[in-house]
Design an enzyme around this catalytic site. Structure first.
Site, mmCIF file in Angstrom:
data_model
loop_
_atom_site.group_PDB
_atom_site.id
_atom_site.type_symbol
_atom_site.label_atom_id
_atom_site.label_comp_id
_atom_site.label_asym_id
_atom_site.label_seq_id
_atom_site.Cartn_x
_atom_site.Cartn_y
_atom_site.Cartn_z
ATOM 1 N N ARG A 161 7.111 78.902 -0.872
ATOM 2 C CA ARG A 161 8.368 79.358 -1.488
ATOM 3 C C ARG A 161 8.492 78.605 -2.810
ATOM 4 N NH1 ARG A 161 12.896 76.177 0.806
ATOM 5 N NH2 ARG A 161 12.798 77.427 2.685
ATOM 6 N N THR A 165 14.397 82.394 -5.929
ATOM 7 C CA THR A 165 15.127 82.311 -7.201
ATOM 8 C C THR A 165 16.151 83.434 -7.295
ATOM 9 O OG1 THR A 165 14.905 82.297 -9.624
ATOM 10 C CG2 THR A 165 13.349 83.683 -8.422
ATOM 11 N N ALA A 179 15.823 71.454 -7.720
ATOM 12 C CA ALA A 179 17.272 71.222 -7.703
ATOM 13 C C ALA A 179 17.673 69.768 -7.937
ATOM 14 C CB ALA A 179 17.836 71.689 -6.358
ATOM 15 N N ARG A 181 24.631 70.093 -5.661
ATOM 16 C CA ARG A 181 23.465 70.694 -6.328
ATOM 17 C C ARG A 181 23.745 72.152 -6.704
ATOM 18 N NH1 ARG A 181 20.478 67.275 -2.647
ATOM 19 N NH2 ARG A 181 20.116 68.947 -1.166
ATOM 20 N N ARG A 182 24.524 72.858 -5.859
ATOM 21 C CA ARG A 182 24.878 74.258 -6.192
ATOM 22 C C ARG A 182 25.787 74.277 -7.439
ATOM 23 N NH1 ARG A 182 21.730 74.146 -2.582
ATOM 24 N NH2 ARG A 182 20.474 74.171 -4.444
ATOM 25 N N ASP A 233 11.413 72.243 3.347
ATOM 26 C CA ASP A 233 11.982 72.150 1.992
ATOM 27 C C ASP A 233 11.235 71.068 1.214
ATOM 28 O OD1 ASP A 233 13.890 73.974 2.763
ATOM 29 O OD2 ASP A 233 15.578 72.577 2.661
ATOM 30 N N LYS A 272 14.714 73.932 -19.718
ATOM 31 C CA LYS A 272 14.702 75.015 -18.728
ATOM 32 C C LYS A 272 13.657 76.101 -19.045
ATOM 33 C CE LYS A 272 16.940 76.888 -15.150
ATOM 34 N NZ LYS A 272 18.339 77.292 -15.161
ATOM 35 N N LYS A 315 14.535 69.741 6.094
ATOM 36 C CA LYS A 315 14.203 68.720 5.109
ATOM 37 C C LYS A 315 13.531 67.560 5.831
ATOM 38 C CE LYS A 315 17.896 69.410 1.722
ATOM 39 N NZ LYS A 315 17.425 70.759 1.515
ATOM 40 N N GLN A 335 8.174 73.117 -6.342
ATOM 41 C CA GLN A 335 9.130 73.152 -7.447
ATOM 42 C C GLN A 335 8.450 73.363 -8.805
ATOM 43 O OE1 GLN A 335 10.105 69.286 -6.184
ATOM 44 N NE2 GLN A 335 12.086 69.828 -5.282
ATOM 45 N N LYS A 391 12.750 76.687 -8.602
ATOM 46 C CA LYS A 391 12.696 75.984 -9.893
ATOM 47 C C LYS A 391 12.832 74.472 -9.688
ATOM 48 C CE LYS A 391 14.213 79.860 -12.716
ATOM 49 N NZ LYS A 391 15.210 80.399 -13.674
HETATM 50 C C1 LIG Z 1 15.807 80.270 -0.791
HETATM 51 C C2 LIG Z 1 15.903 79.044 -1.642
HETATM 52 C C3 LIG Z 1 15.408 77.840 -1.175
HETATM 53 C C4 LIG Z 1 15.472 76.691 -1.975
HETATM 54 N N1 LIG Z 1 14.869 75.539 -1.546
HETATM 55 C C5 LIG Z 1 14.766 74.503 -2.398
HETATM 56 C C6 LIG Z 1 13.993 73.358 -2.064
HETATM 57 O O1 LIG Z 1 13.401 73.258 -0.991
HETATM 58 N N2 LIG Z 1 13.929 72.343 -2.979
HETATM 59 C C7 LIG Z 1 14.559 72.415 -4.206
HETATM 60 O O2 LIG Z 1 14.424 71.484 -5.007
HETATM 61 N N3 LIG Z 1 15.314 73.475 -4.525
HETATM 62 C C8 LIG Z 1 15.437 74.514 -3.672
HETATM 63 N N4 LIG Z 1 16.177 75.618 -4.032
HETATM 64 C C9 LIG Z 1 17.061 75.563 -5.243
HETATM 65 C C10 LIG Z 1 16.292 75.881 -6.516
HETATM 66 O O3 LIG Z 1 15.435 74.828 -6.853
HETATM 67 C C11 LIG Z 1 17.252 76.127 -7.698
HETATM 68 O O4 LIG Z 1 18.001 74.962 -7.930
HETATM 69 C C12 LIG Z 1 18.206 77.277 -7.509
HETATM 70 O O5 LIG Z 1 17.583 78.346 -6.871
HETATM 71 C C13 LIG Z 1 18.769 77.772 -8.869
HETATM 72 O O6 LIG Z 1 17.727 78.205 -9.679
HETATM 73 P P1 LIG Z 1 17.344 79.745 -9.930
HETATM 74 O O7 LIG Z 1 15.897 79.895 -9.610
HETATM 75 O O8 LIG Z 1 18.224 80.627 -9.166
HETATM 76 O O9 LIG Z 1 17.422 79.973 -11.476
HETATM 77 P P2 LIG Z 1 18.552 79.675 -12.542
HETATM 78 O O10 LIG Z 1 17.914 79.931 -13.860
HETATM 79 O O11 LIG Z 1 19.171 78.339 -12.319
HETATM 80 O O12 LIG Z 1 19.632 80.783 -12.243
HETATM 81 C C14 LIG Z 1 19.418 82.154 -12.515
HETATM 82 C C15 LIG Z 1 20.751 82.882 -12.309
HETATM 83 O O13 LIG Z 1 21.089 82.843 -10.924
HETATM 84 C C16 LIG Z 1 22.469 82.605 -10.745
HETATM 85 N N5 LIG Z 1 22.659 81.304 -10.066
HETATM 86 C C17 LIG Z 1 21.733 80.342 -9.840
HETATM 87 N N6 LIG Z 1 22.261 79.301 -9.149
HETATM 88 C C18 LIG Z 1 23.565 79.632 -8.959
HETATM 89 C C19 LIG Z 1 24.641 78.977 -8.329
HETATM 90 N N7 LIG Z 1 24.505 77.772 -7.732
HETATM 91 N N8 LIG Z 1 25.842 79.594 -8.323
HETATM 92 C C20 LIG Z 1 26.027 80.807 -8.895
HETATM 93 N N9 LIG Z 1 25.034 81.480 -9.512
HETATM 94 C C21 LIG Z 1 23.828 80.908 -9.548
HETATM 95 C C22 LIG Z 1 23.096 82.604 -12.122
HETATM 96 O O14 LIG Z 1 23.502 83.915 -12.414
HETATM 97 C C23 LIG Z 1 21.928 82.206 -13.014
HETATM 98 O O15 LIG Z 1 22.061 82.684 -14.316
HETATM 99 C C24 LIG Z 1 16.107 76.769 -3.249
HETATM 100 C C25 LIG Z 1 16.609 77.982 -3.719
HETATM 101 C C26 LIG Z 1 16.509 79.119 -2.940
HETATM 102 C C27 LIG Z 1 17.024 80.415 -3.499
#
Ligand SMILES: Cc1cc2nc3c(=O)[nH]c(=O)nc-3n(C[C@H](O)[C@H](O)[C@H](O)COP(=O)(O)OP(=O)(O)OC[C@H]3O[C@@H](n4cnc5c(N)ncnc54)[C@H](O)[C@@H]3O)c2cc1C
Length: 308
Positions: free
Chosen positions: A182, A228, A187, A290-291, A132, A199, A98, A161, A185
């Protein structure tokens, strides 16, 4: 944006709650769902297990918005040490950082110097160095950092994003660099003036941006990475990749450690390149919140950990 998500993201910014949560053993226990341990050795050990299943790894040391220059120097030095471990590990492992962990709040120039040192070392051992994307206020500076790095080091990737309105134009502007992107969506807690509040709109934009990148990948002008856990979306993108004639090795899927693990294995067994992002370190509070915000039902894990 759901109320649960908004509240959890606001809690992420509270220094008081950060201090409280970081001292509670049951919260620490709950974080284990998303990180194998605080020590870098824990992350490296977990990566060896993933390697046995054919999965690569992205490593990140938790921490952001450092406030004194010496802390940024220490983060840089930590990653230089970590690259030495990676070089001898035999892992398909890469590092993601970051910018605010390397002092972007203090000095753009010094942050760029740190990033250049790390990108040089990463390249020397044959890795991709990842940046990131943080909150909206950092986007312009992060794009400038990426451009400066990518002009000197081809193997540097950037997270972008899909919830931001501006990302479509930002991706187009980067196409001249043959970017490694990468797509995530997003965070953070962003206002509707800059990010889709609904969403479904973010999901639609994610698909459109991915489709555009796959088209460019088929022409050898972009390397898309889908960051994702949205499995139906990923399945549609795999079909789009085939339709565009993008080679199987021309794109990757990255997911977080501990999330959708069975799907990570399935995608790998179907021939996709899958990498798992493993976080480590003690500064887990903001990242962990955030998770939880991504899936407020995860708060149940904290409660269960409290009950032992
Ligand atoms: C490799 C990687 C790098 C990332 N880097 C960044 C970054 O640099 N900047 C940034 O802003 N964000 C980053 N993110 C986070 C991202 O922006 C999302 O907040 C996160 O990935 C959740 O969104 P989703 O695409 O999985 O879709 P969503 O629609 O949120 O989730 C789809 C499905 O995935 C599962 N899921 C998602 N999140 C969780 C969770 N926390 N716990 C349990 N199940 C879950 C659930 O089953 C959900 O229904 C990163 C994510 C990944 C995977």
């Amino acid at each position: 944006m759901s109320i649960g998500r908004t509240i959890l993201l606001k809690m992420a910014d509270s220094p008081f709650l950060n201090r409280q949560a970081s001292q509670r053993a049951f919260v620490k226990r709950a974080t284990r769902r998303f990180m194998p341990g605080e020590a870098p050795e824990d992350a490296l050990r977990a990566a060896q297990l993933l390697k046995a299943e054919g999965r690569g790894t992205i490593f990140t040391k938790l921490g952001e918005n450092i406030e004194v220059p010496a802390d940024a120097d220490a983060v840089r030095d930590h990653y230089l040490w970590f690259f030495d471990q990676l070089a001898t590990s035999g892992l398909d492992g890469h590092v993601s950082v970051k910018p605010t962990q390397l002092g972007l709040d203090l000095s753009y120039d010094r942050c760029l110097e740190h990033l250049l040192v790390l990108a040089t070392r990463s390249e020397a051992i044959g890795k991709i160095f990842w940046i990131d994307m943080e909150g909206f206020v950092y986007v312009d500076r992060t794009l400038a950092l990426y451009r400066a790095l990518k002009e000197r080091h081809p193997r540097v990737g950037l997270a972008m994003q899909a919830y931001l309105y501006r990302t479509q134009a930002d991706i187009e502007a980067l196409m001249d660099l043959n970017p490694i992107i990468r797509l995530v969506k997003g965070a953070y807690n962003e206002p509707s003036s800059v990010a889709y509040p609904v969403k479904a709109d973010t999901n639609r934009n994610y698909f459109d941006l991915s489709d555009r990148m796959l088209q460019a990948a088929a022409a050898g002008r972009c390397t898309p990475v889908f960051g994702t856990h949205d499995i139906p979306l990923l399945d549609r993108l795999v079909a789009r990749a085939k339709a565009h004639g993008a080679p199987d090795k021309g794109y990757e899927v990255h997911m977080l450690y501990g999330i959708r693990d069975a799907d990570q294995r399935r995608l790998r067994s179907e021939g996709r390149t899958v990498k798992t992002l493993i976080s480590y370190g003690s500064a887990w509070y903001k990242w962990y919140m955030r998770r939880l915000a991504e899936r407020p039902a995860n708060v149940g894990f904290v409660v269960r950990s409290m009950l032992g």
